[in-house]
Design an enzyme around this catalytic site. Sequence first.
Site, short mmCIF file in Angstrom:
data_model
loop_
_atom_site.label_atom_id
_atom_site.label_comp_id
_atom_site.label_asym_id
_atom_site.label_seq_id
_atom_site.Cartn_x
_atom_site.Cartn_y
_atom_site.Cartn_z
N VAL A 1 0.86 -1.19 0.00
CA VAL A 1 0.00 0.00 0.00
C VAL A 1 0.89 1.23 0.00
O VAL A 1 1.83 1.34 0.80
CB VAL A 1 -0.92 -0.01 1.24
CG1 VAL A 1 -1.70 1.29 1.35
CG2 VAL A 1 -1.86 -1.20 1.17
N GLU B 1 16.67 -9.64 25.22
CA GLU B 1 16.58 -10.98 24.61
C GLU B 1 17.80 -11.27 23.75
O GLU B 1 18.38 -12.36 23.82
CB GLU B 1 15.33 -11.06 23.71
CG GLU B 1 14.04 -11.23 24.47
CD GLU B 1 12.81 -11.02 23.59
OE1 GLU B 1 11.71 -11.13 24.11
OE2 GLU B 1 12.96 -10.73 22.38
N ALA C 1 1.98 -7.32 21.28
CA ALA C 1 1.05 -8.14 20.51
C ALA C 1 -0.38 -8.14 21.07
O ALA C 1 -1.35 -8.09 20.30
CB ALA C 1 1.59 -9.57 20.44
C1 LIG Z 1 11.93 -8.35 17.89
C2 LIG Z 1 10.56 -8.11 18.46
C3 LIG Z 1 10.17 -8.80 19.61
C4 LIG Z 1 8.90 -8.60 20.14
N1 LIG Z 1 8.55 -9.30 21.26
C5 LIG Z 1 7.30 -9.17 21.74
C6 LIG Z 1 6.87 -9.95 22.84
O1 LIG Z 1 7.65 -10.76 23.40
N2 LIG Z 1 5.59 -9.81 23.26
C7 LIG Z 1 4.73 -8.95 22.67
O2 LIG Z 1 3.59 -8.88 23.08
N3 LIG Z 1 5.11 -8.19 21.63
C8 LIG Z 1 6.36 -8.27 21.15
N4 LIG Z 1 6.75 -7.51 20.09
C9 LIG Z 1 5.83 -6.50 19.55
C10 LIG Z 1 4.79 -7.10 18.64
O3 LIG Z 1 5.38 -8.01 17.75
C11 LIG Z 1 4.09 -5.98 17.90
O4 LIG Z 1 3.51 -5.14 18.85
C12 LIG Z 1 3.04 -6.50 16.96
O5 LIG Z 1 3.64 -7.27 15.94
C13 LIG Z 1 2.22 -5.38 16.35
O6 LIG Z 1 1.26 -5.93 15.50
P1 LIG Z 1 0.73 -5.13 14.25
O7 LIG Z 1 -0.31 -5.99 13.63
O8 LIG Z 1 0.39 -3.75 14.64
O9 LIG Z 1 1.99 -4.99 13.28
P2 LIG Z 1 2.92 -6.09 12.66
O10 LIG Z 1 2.81 -7.38 13.37
O11 LIG Z 1 4.25 -5.45 12.56
O12 LIG Z 1 2.32 -6.31 11.20
C14 LIG Z 1 2.33 -5.29 10.24
C15 LIG Z 1 2.12 -5.92 8.88
O13 LIG Z 1 1.88 -4.88 7.93
C16 LIG Z 1 2.59 -5.16 6.75
N5 LIG Z 1 2.85 -3.89 6.07
C17 LIG Z 1 3.57 -2.84 6.55
N6 LIG Z 1 3.55 -1.83 5.66
C18 LIG Z 1 2.81 -2.26 4.60
C19 LIG Z 1 2.44 -1.65 3.36
N7 LIG Z 1 2.82 -0.41 3.05
N8 LIG Z 1 1.69 -2.37 2.51
C20 LIG Z 1 1.31 -3.64 2.82
N9 LIG Z 1 1.63 -4.24 3.98
C21 LIG Z 1 2.37 -3.56 4.86
C22 LIG Z 1 3.85 -5.85 7.22
O14 LIG Z 1 4.41 -6.65 6.19
C23 LIG Z 1 3.32 -6.70 8.39
O15 LIG Z 1 2.92 -7.98 7.97
C24 LIG Z 1 8.01 -7.69 19.53
C25 LIG Z 1 8.40 -7.01 18.37
C26 LIG Z 1 9.65 -7.22 17.85
C27 LIG Z 1 10.07 -6.49 16.60
#
Ligand SMILES: Cc1cc2nc3c(=O)[nH]c(=O)nc-3n(C[C@H](O)[C@H](O)[C@H](O)COP(=O)(O)OP(=O)(O)OC[C@H]3O[C@@H](n4cnc5c(N)ncnc54)[C@H](O)[C@@H]3O)c2cc1C
Length: 456
Positions: free
Chosen positions: A83, A175, A319
């Site tokens: 997007v 971690e 998450a």
């Molecule tokens: C290394 C790491 C460790 C973590 N550990 C924990 C933990 O232990 N416990 C916990 O609760 N949380 C943890 N988190 C945080 C958690 O993973 C995030 O809060 C969560 O993934 C957020 O979910 P989301 O759906 O908002 O975004 P995301 O899971 O990041 O998903 C976003 C999606 O949007 C897609 N996207 C982005 N831009 C575009 C675009 N322009 N067009 C199309 N698609 C797009 C991406 O490809 C992705 O699939 C961690 C995060 C990281 C990075």
Amino acid sequence: MATGNNVRKRVIVVGGGFAGINAAMELAKLSVDITLVDRKNYHTFQPLLYQVALAVLSPADIAQPIRSILRDHQNVEVLMDEVVGFDLSDQRVLLKTGSQLEYDYLILASGSTHSYFGKDDWAKLAPGLKTVEDATEIRRRVLLAFELAERQMQEAGSHPPLNFVIVGGGPTGVELAGAISDIAKLYMTKDFRHIDPATAQVLILEGSPSILAAYPPDLQVKAREQLNALGVQVRTGAHVTDVQPGYVMVDDERVESAVTLWAAGVQASPLGKLLGFPTDRRGCVLVDQFLNPPNHPEIFICGDLAHVEENGRQLPGVAQPAMQMGVYAARRIGRLVARDFGSDGTGLNQPFHYFDKGDMATIGRKAAVANIKWPFHGHWSGFPAWMTWLLVHIFFLIGFRNRIAVFSQWAWTYLSFRDGARLITGSQNLPGWNENYGTPEDASIQRSLDLAVPKT
Ligand SMILES: Cc1cc2nc3c(=O)[nH]c(=O)nc-3n(C[C@H](O)[C@H](O)[C@H](O)COP(=O)(O)OP(=O)(O)OC[C@H]3O[C@@H](n4cnc5c(N)ncnc54)[C@H](O)[C@@H]3O)c2cc1C
């Protein structure tokens, strides 16, 4: 607008992360047509990325094709595309390939990315951890440092210090630090003939007064004690002012670093700013209690991209809130579509509320901290917290195959003291090392020259 009043409504979900997948699965129960757009064809279980980065798990163990997650829902289609913009007045999403998707309702859940606080040139010297690609790049650098040290030792009888510097002492930094220490001190000790991997030094540089700033003070102390027990050094109040190949600067002090990793800053996906609504300083879109930006009840912002406040505090970018926001947005769309406002009209007034079950951070083998808020309150550390962390992560992993694969790999690693995916793929260049000590290719060319040219 995509459809009239009597035809099925079209919902576009942007992002197949925790928020987007949960939204799509909840929406699938409704009489609406859903398109989930993601630039990747897979969902990443980010909480276990660091285990890919440190060679315990393989990428496929923690990622699952979005198409396969949603395969049983006939009213959901998946589109792999990026997007790049929005036409809010005509209710369209603009895609990189040039197509446009019309919507009646839009759920935007494109997550977050690293922030180098404006020093974007540090990214190639100190990779962060957000994607599978980041994880395999970190794995490459960490493992390569040991290989180059072995080579250097064999050839020159000494090697530069195996210092691993992690900038940032939040959950990801902690971690990574614990896991590097584990592989160096537990899993690789018998594998090298010339170096002792256990001599590796792991250092966390944290700018604020404490690591794990979002945790209660007693757990911060416990976390630090457990890190120290693993041999990880922690420096708080340490502001990194520069990142260079082979070292970082903390104010005027030069800290040598074979591998530097970045776990210090996060910013929202740039799509938030593209929408044109007010955002906070990290680019998260300010939404109301229904997760809507101002004057757009048909748009929902979910997950890391949303700035949601409860009791005067912003919800954390983790998450659980992301999953709950996705489900809430889907259910609210269901009410709007069905015009189901509840018998007393209160249905539509029901705001989003985050049900906080607590937080956990793992530190290393048998080391973790857990701030439990449900089903009871408690602060745990050490082995009980670590076991709880393992079970919760297995439970929330998407996909039966992944659960089995991760469980068996963890059991194998725990019992055998061997990691499972120690592969170096890609370039053999390590910033700083190669500049100072030459590439392995240089060394082997030099060796063949030495053999070919008789010494006089
Ligand atoms: C290394 C790491 C460790 C973590 N550990 C924990 C933990 O232990 N416990 C916990 O609760 N949380 C943890 N988190 C945080 C958690 O993973 C995030 O809060 C969560 O993934 C957020 O979910 P989301 O759906 O908002 O975004 P995301 O899971 O990041 O998903 C976003 C999606 O949007 C897609 N996207 C982005 N831009 C575009 C675009 N322009 N067009 C199309 N698609 C797009 C991406 O490809 C992705 O699939 C961690 C995060 C990281 C990075």
